[in-house]
Enzyme design. Structure first.
Site, PDB file in Angstrom:
ATOM      1  N   HIS A 186      -5.549   3.747  -1.572  1.00  0.00           N
ATOM      2  CA  HIS A 186      -6.877   4.109  -1.072  1.00  0.00           C
ATOM      3  C   HIS A 186      -7.184   5.541  -1.485  1.00  0.00           C
ATOM      4  O   HIS A 186      -6.544   6.474  -1.007  1.00  0.00           O
ATOM      5  CB  HIS A 186      -6.861   3.970   0.460  1.00  0.00           C
ATOM      6  CG  HIS A 186      -8.188   4.202   1.123  1.00  0.00           C
ATOM      7  ND1 HIS A 186      -8.371   4.005   2.475  1.00  0.00           N
ATOM      8  CD2 HIS A 186      -9.391   4.600   0.646  1.00  0.00           C
ATOM      9  CE1 HIS A 186      -9.630   4.285   2.790  1.00  0.00           C
ATOM     10  NE2 HIS A 186     -10.263   4.652   1.701  1.00  0.00           N
ATOM     11  N   ARG A 188      -6.856  12.824   1.225  1.00  0.00           N
ATOM     12  CA  ARG A 188      -5.779  13.264   2.126  1.00  0.00           C
ATOM     13  C   ARG A 188      -4.413  12.721   1.708  1.00  0.00           C
ATOM     14  O   ARG A 188      -3.404  13.277   2.050  1.00  0.00           O
ATOM     15  CB  ARG A 188      -6.089  12.867   3.565  1.00  0.00           C
ATOM     16  CG  ARG A 188      -6.005  11.380   3.821  1.00  0.00           C
ATOM     17  CD  ARG A 188      -6.143  11.072   5.287  1.00  0.00           C
ATOM     18  NE  ARG A 188      -7.481  11.372   5.786  1.00  0.00           N
ATOM     19  CZ  ARG A 188      -8.011  10.785   6.851  1.00  0.00           C
ATOM     20  NH1 ARG A 188      -7.305   9.910   7.534  1.00  0.00           N
ATOM     21  NH2 ARG A 188      -9.233  11.061   7.239  1.00  0.00           N
ATOM     22  N   HIS A 189      -4.380  11.602   0.987  1.00  0.00           N
ATOM     23  CA  HIS A 189      -3.083  11.121   0.486  1.00  0.00           C
ATOM     24  C   HIS A 189      -3.137  10.880  -1.025  1.00  0.00           C
ATOM     25  O   HIS A 189      -2.662  11.693  -1.801  1.00  0.00           O
ATOM     26  CB  HIS A 189      -2.509   9.939   1.287  1.00  0.00           C
ATOM     27  CG  HIS A 189      -3.518   8.936   1.797  1.00  0.00           C
ATOM     28  ND1 HIS A 189      -4.362   8.249   0.969  1.00  0.00           N
ATOM     29  CD2 HIS A 189      -3.771   8.494   3.055  1.00  0.00           C
ATOM     30  CE1 HIS A 189      -5.095   7.438   1.694  1.00  0.00           C
ATOM     31  NE2 HIS A 189      -4.784   7.561   2.972  1.00  0.00           N
ATOM     32  N   HIS A 239       1.023   6.127   2.044  1.00  0.00           N
ATOM     33  CA  HIS A 239       1.802   7.033   2.894  1.00  0.00           C
ATOM     34  C   HIS A 239       2.997   7.664   2.192  1.00  0.00           C
ATOM     35  O   HIS A 239       3.589   8.594   2.730  1.00  0.00           O
ATOM     36  CB  HIS A 239       2.163   6.347   4.213  1.00  0.00           C
ATOM     37  CG  HIS A 239       0.915   6.075   4.994  1.00  0.00           C
ATOM     38  ND1 HIS A 239      -0.036   7.051   5.189  1.00  0.00           N
ATOM     39  CD2 HIS A 239       0.424   4.949   5.554  1.00  0.00           C
ATOM     40  CE1 HIS A 239      -1.051   6.530   5.857  1.00  0.00           C
ATOM     41  NE2 HIS A 239      -0.806   5.255   6.085  1.00  0.00           N
ATOM     42  N   GLY A 241      -2.050  -2.870   9.940  1.00  0.00           N
ATOM     43  CA  GLY A 241      -1.173  -2.842  11.118  1.00  0.00           C
ATOM     44  C   GLY A 241      -0.096  -3.912  11.127  1.00  0.00           C
ATOM     45  O   GLY A 241       0.588  -4.067  12.144  1.00  0.00           O
ATOM     46  N   GLU A 267      -8.566   0.601  -3.079  1.00  0.00           N
ATOM     47  CA  GLU A 267      -9.292   0.612  -1.808  1.00  0.00           C
ATOM     48  C   GLU A 267     -10.231   1.800  -1.817  1.00  0.00           C
ATOM     49  O   GLU A 267      -9.806   2.920  -2.143  1.00  0.00           O
ATOM     50  CB  GLU A 267      -8.278   0.798  -0.688  1.00  0.00           C
ATOM     51  CG  GLU A 267      -8.377  -0.241   0.388  1.00  0.00           C
ATOM     52  CD  GLU A 267      -7.414   0.097   1.479  1.00  0.00           C
ATOM     53  OE1 GLU A 267      -7.693   1.027   2.247  1.00  0.00           O
ATOM     54  OE2 GLU A 267      -6.377  -0.556   1.556  1.00  0.00           O
ATOM     55  N   ASN A 320       0.850  -1.190   0.000  1.00  0.00           N
ATOM     56  CA  ASN A 320       0.000   0.000   0.000  1.00  0.00           C
ATOM     57  C   ASN A 320       0.891   1.247   0.000  1.00  0.00           C
ATOM     58  O   ASN A 320       1.721   1.420   0.900  1.00  0.00           O
ATOM     59  CB  ASN A 320      -0.889  -0.052   1.258  1.00  0.00           C
ATOM     60  CG  ASN A 320      -1.828   1.130   1.350  1.00  0.00           C
ATOM     61  OD1 ASN A 320      -1.428   2.255   1.111  1.00  0.00           O
ATOM     62  ND2 ASN A 320      -3.069   0.875   1.722  1.00  0.00           N
TER      63      ASN A 320
END
Ligand code: PXP
Length: 258
Positions: A49, A55-56, A16, A201, A76, A13
């Site tokens: 996502h 936001r990203h 970030h 996580g 996502e 993913n």
């Protein structure tokens, strides 16, 4: 007789990378470049996502990931009309439907498949009819999983966040119980004909444990890998993750120590 253990895929993913880019504005670091590097290091697919608040990941990132990657793209998304329309236009390999709240820092909890009712069922059907492999991100809950199969999802992704949080907090009994629920959910989903993924996580140690659960066929991992790449580079982090998953997979069918 040698037992054939089905392989397990790694989806990386890249959200970030975009979070860091957006902290400064501009175009760097580029999540598409990160995706390409992750693939070169052994990722089987890329997840991103597109959140309602952008936001990203941005719409243009999704388009570029779709155009420039040769591996499967897992989109996502929240189960909203806006996101369904974007997915139908972009036609990613897969769409993973997640619950989304503006005030959350990351996806909290699993999708309420039962509460989603007929509207969710229609969205799953629409995406599936367009050739998109639909995954529902769910907690390890038997009723939600049964409903996911009923409405025609191809995949469920089991939410590993609660388990990882119990472990991080040193709550060993709760962690053990949650791990039991994840194992049972994987078996139930697989028996219902669903493909089983897991994520949220995960780090090297927890991914190794998940990889030792035979019905799980894919792990989707972001935050830890992007964080670890600060220290060992993205290629190094992905390679170490692959090695951890291979260790877990090798435990399946291996004689257990007394
Ligand atoms: N799978 C799903 C469905 C998610 O929502 C997320 C978080 O975006 C992940 C996997 C990856 O979680 P993490 O970033 O904690 O590895």
């Amino acid at each position: 007789m040698t037992r054939i253990v089905p392989p397990i895929r790694l989806g990386v993913n890249v959200d970030h990378v975009a979070t860091i880019r957006n902290a400064r504005g501009g175009d760097l670091p580029d999540p598409v470049r990160a995706a390409q590097l992750a693939c070169a290091a052994g990722a089987d697919g890329i997840t991103a996502h597109l959140r309602e608040d952008r936001r990203h990941i941005r719409d243009s990132d999704m388009r570029r990931l779709r155009e420039e990657l040769t591996v499967p793209l897992n989109f996502e998304m929240a189960a909203t009309d806006e996101m369904v329309a974007i997915a139908l236009e972009q036609r990613p390999h897969a769409a993973c439907l997640v619950p989304e709240r503006r005030e959350e820092r990351t996806t909290e909890g699993g999708l309420d498949v039962i509460g989603g009712g007929i509207d969710l069922a229609h969205k799953v059907e629409k995406l599936g009819a367009a050739g998109i492999r639909v995954s529902l991100f769910v907690a390890p809950d038997a009723e939600q999983i049964a409903r996911a199969a009923d409405i025609g999802a191809a995949v469920i992704e089991l939410h590993t966040g609660a388990w990882c949080e119990f472990l991080a907090a040193g709550e060993a009994h709760e962690a053990e119980a949650e791990l039991g629920r994840l194992v049972a959910a994987a078996a139930q989903g697989s028996a219902l004909g669903l493909e089983i993924h897991a994520g949220h996580g995960l780090d090297f140690a927890t991914a190794e444990v998940m990889a030792a659960i035979e019905p799980i066929r894919e792990l989707n991992i972001g935050h830890f890998l992007i964080g670890e790449s600060i220290f060992v580079g993205l290629e190094g982090a992905v390679r170490q993750m692959r090695a951890a998953m291979a260790r877990g997979r090798a435990r399946i069918g291996a004689p257990q120590a007394a």
